[in-house]
Motif scaffolding. Structure first.
Motif, short mmCIF file in Angstrom:
data_model
loop_
_atom_site.label_atom_id
_atom_site.label_comp_id
_atom_site.label_asym_id
_atom_site.label_seq_id
_atom_site.Cartn_x
_atom_site.Cartn_y
_atom_site.Cartn_z
N ASN A 14 0.82 -1.21 0.00
CA ASN A 14 0.00 0.00 0.00
C ASN A 14 0.86 1.26 0.00
O ASN A 14 0.52 2.26 -0.65
CB ASN A 14 -0.92 0.00 1.22
N THR A 117 -3.71 4.50 2.82
CA THR A 117 -4.71 4.50 3.88
C THR A 117 -4.46 3.40 4.90
O THR A 117 -4.82 3.54 6.07
CB THR A 117 -6.12 4.31 3.31
N ARG A 118 -3.85 2.31 4.45
CA ARG A 118 -3.52 1.22 5.37
C ARG A 118 -2.08 0.80 5.11
O ARG A 118 -1.56 0.94 4.01
CB ARG A 118 -4.46 0.02 5.17
N ALA A 127 -11.45 1.23 7.33
CA ALA A 127 -11.24 2.11 6.18
C ALA A 127 -9.84 2.71 6.21
O ALA A 127 -9.16 2.78 5.20
CB ALA A 127 -12.30 3.21 6.17
N TYR A 128 -9.41 3.16 7.41
CA TYR A 128 -8.13 3.85 7.54
C TYR A 128 -7.36 3.26 8.70
O TYR A 128 -7.88 3.10 9.80
CB TYR A 128 -8.35 5.36 7.76
N PRO A 148 -6.07 5.06 -1.20
CA PRO A 148 -6.51 3.69 -0.92
C PRO A 148 -5.62 2.65 -1.58
O PRO A 148 -4.96 2.91 -2.58
CB PRO A 148 -7.93 3.65 -1.54
N HIS A 270 -14.07 3.51 0.95
CA HIS A 270 -12.71 3.45 1.50
C HIS A 270 -11.73 2.79 0.55
O HIS A 270 -10.53 2.95 0.69
CB HIS A 270 -12.72 2.72 2.85
N SER A 271 -12.23 2.05 -0.43
CA SER A 271 -11.31 1.36 -1.34
C SER A 271 -11.20 2.07 -2.69
O SER A 271 -10.47 1.62 -3.56
CB SER A 271 -11.79 -0.08 -1.56
N THR A 272 -11.95 3.18 -2.87
CA THR A 272 -11.97 3.78 -4.20
C THR A 272 -11.65 5.27 -4.24
O THR A 272 -11.34 5.78 -5.31
CB THR A 272 -13.35 3.59 -4.86
#
Length: 283
Positions: A14, A117-118, A127-128, A148, A270-272
């Motif tokens: 990530n 984000t992660r 999400a984060y 993300p 959260h993924s987009t």
């Protein structure tokens, strides 16, 4: 003038994705990219009476491991397409993440932090990650852009800017935001939960201030009534297929209202959608 961009890394997939996103986002701009890793032995924290102080060799081993990981990352970054507009610096340092990032922001005149984000834990149920939220809320010298996992750069066509018109805007950070919007000619959708007629005098002043900041941009106001912040923002982003959420993080207003809620996962936001966190000058 060259822009200084700080990219924290924990050497995860990530984090590397955030690096490639940053390079693409500023592909046409002259930038210094500071790729930075912090490492820390929790037992060395002051006041930690539960565990003994780490031995000298443990510090040495941690430094060696960090240095080797940074060398591997440097080799991987150097395999990416070269860009004469970009100068890349690599650094790893012992200490806590927030303290070191605040130090770097001041020392290197950082205009923007870009991170994933992660991180290495990559918990898909949230999400984060903790580091992303901590940086957004506790590194105050510049805005933070959270990218993300697996998100590939695409031109910014529309940015959602949720606001309650109560924030004290940081002009330098707003300028960073407007620069991002201007370079892609993105439309800014200013979203308020409530009736336009119900704005008090202070909110009206802040609205006019925003209009002055955005005067050279394509912007519009949108009003959503009888809805919670989380439902309004996430539903609006999903419906409009927006490319970025930008907000002023006023005393946890946004994170507490939106990103701690299961609705984030249900909408897949959260993924987009990358998120740009600006700071209220009073925080």
């Amino acid at each position: 003038m060259r822009k200084n961009i700080l990219i924290p890394t924990d050497f995860s997939k990530n984090a590397f994705n955030a690096i490639t996103y940053a390079f693409e986002l500023f592909k046409e701009k002259e930038c210094n990219f500071h790729i930075f890793h912090s490492y820390f032995l929790p037992r060395s924290a002051k006041g930690n009476l539960l565990f003994p102080e780490p031995e000298p060799h443990e510090y040495d081993e941690a430094a060696k491991a960090s240095g080797l990981s940074m060398l591997r990352l440097k080799d991987r970054v150097n395999q990416l397409p070269a860009n004469s507009n970009h100068t890349i610096f690599f650094e790893d340092k012992y200490g806590t993440l927030i303290d070191l990032l605040n130090e770097k922001v001041t020392q290197d005149n950082i205009a923007l932090i870009i991170m994933g984000t992660r991180g290495v834990t990559n918990d898909v149920k949230i999400a984060y990650g903790r580091n992303a939220v901590n940086v957004m809320e506790n590194v105050k010298g510049c805005p933070t852009l959270a990218v993300p996992a697996n998100f590939s750069y695409k031109k910014l066509n529309e940015i959602v800017f949720p606001t309650n018109f109560k924030s004290h805007f940081n002009e330098l950070e707003i300028n960073t935001f407007t620069t991002l919007a201007a370079q892609d000619k993105a439309a800014i959708k200013i979203l308020h939960i409530g009736k336009e007629a119900n704005l008090n005098s202070k909110q009206q002043e802040n609205r006019k201030l925003l209009e002055s900041y955005f005067k050279d941009l394509d912007y519009s106001f949108h009003w959503v009534e009888k809805s919670s912040v989380k439902e309004a923002v996430l539903t609006f982003v999903d419906k409009e297929n927006s490319d970025l959420i930008a907000f002023v993080n006023r005393k946890h207003w946004f994170f507490g209202s939106v990103f701690s809620n299961p609705l984030v996962k249900s909408l897949g936001v959260h993924s987009t959608v990358p998120v740009l966190a600006l700071h209220d000058t009073r925080n």
